[in-house]
Design an enzyme around this catalytic site. Sequence first.
Site, short mmCIF file in Angstrom:
data_model
loop_
_atom_site.label_atom_id
_atom_site.label_comp_id
_atom_site.label_asym_id
_atom_site.label_seq_id
_atom_site.Cartn_x
_atom_site.Cartn_y
_atom_site.Cartn_z
N CYS A 344 0.82 -1.23 0.00
CA CYS A 344 0.00 0.00 0.00
C CYS A 344 0.85 1.26 0.00
CB CYS A 344 -0.95 0.02 1.20
SG CYS A 344 -2.14 -1.33 1.22
N THR A 345 2.07 1.18 -0.52
CA THR A 345 2.91 2.38 -0.59
C THR A 345 3.67 2.43 -1.91
OG1 THR A 345 4.68 3.64 0.48
CG2 THR A 345 4.75 1.25 0.75
#
Length: 392
Positions: A344-345
């Site tokens: 998620c980055t």
Amino acid sequence: MDDRKPIIYLDNAATSWPKPPGVVEAIERNVRENAANPGRGSHEMAVKASRVLFDARKRLARLFGIGNPNDIAFALNTTHALNLAIQGLLKPGDHVIATSLEHNSVRRPIEAMKRRFGIEATFVAADEQGRLNVKEVEAAITSKTKLIAASHSSNLLGAIAPIAELGETARRRGVKLLVDAAQSAGTLSIDVEAMGIDLLAFPGHKGLLGPQGTGGLYIHTDLELEPLMHGGTGSKSEAPEQPTVRPDRYEAGTQNTPGIAGLSEGVRFVLGETTKTIHAKESELTFALMEGLLAIPGVRILGPELGAERTAIVSFTVEGIDPSEMAFLLDRQFGIAVRAGFHCTPLGHETAGTYETGAVRASPGYFTEKADIVSMIDAVKEIVTMGKGNRG
């Protein structure tokens, strides 16, 4: 019949496991004895439920150096807390500064505010090891800048941001500081006053050793946010508007009292052990894992170099082996739980130079054993050896 080996859990950066026994007991006890709505009645069970929430706030306030426990609003998770902070503070025409290490829980609310309200945003780049230059952050401040948002520790690189320096800069320039403590709460020492933190978003289910569905946001006493949700609070029910009293203003609806009871017990455990002790043990395990993995040909570890300060996150790639395949083999053949992908980055992967491939992330926790680290190293070594044999 499942004949797999007992699991070796190295995914604590996502959710910590196992939990201290007292956490499970507190949740069960709350369901059995205090299963009433806090703040919604004067009968004994409701009063006991309210006490559970206040005791949790007091423990969290003690852990984070917060003067007034009612400045803590409970949330479902860090994402919920970050949305409350970002959407509740920023208005049309405002400018926000974030970093190139941010989780989507920071980036996406900012991007949504850009689309909906035309706010401006600057993402200051960290270097490949996750080091952030505070002078570059300060240089990005304009007359419209209202907020600096920064992860205390990158969930990909394990790099630790200079929060106290950012706090000093923010105060001097009249800007608010929001800290994403998803990877630091319960592991690193946090004092909101000493570090100049105006907003602190934290999860209950990671370093604080509580259950999923818990977390919160510290909101500085002098700072007012627009509530993310409006509804019942049990106070000022005759008014059509959300009450201004804290924490009711930011806690519409029935709270997760059993979960918060577990969170409170997790915080009690952390306070007893101390973040200094927890970080020291996790660092020892982390450096042992890094040292072992670096001895394997083709392995590249992301983030700070071996021996440099970091949280218990070891993300790595292996030449010639897809990260998803590595994680699959670790799970199915060795019973080791890690996480592969982009975590998620995507901003973090762009910073690390792994946007095209992603990475494998292993994250030890306080209850990880040294033998688990040895098993992880041996398993990666075996997979790499098998991979070479197949390619040969």
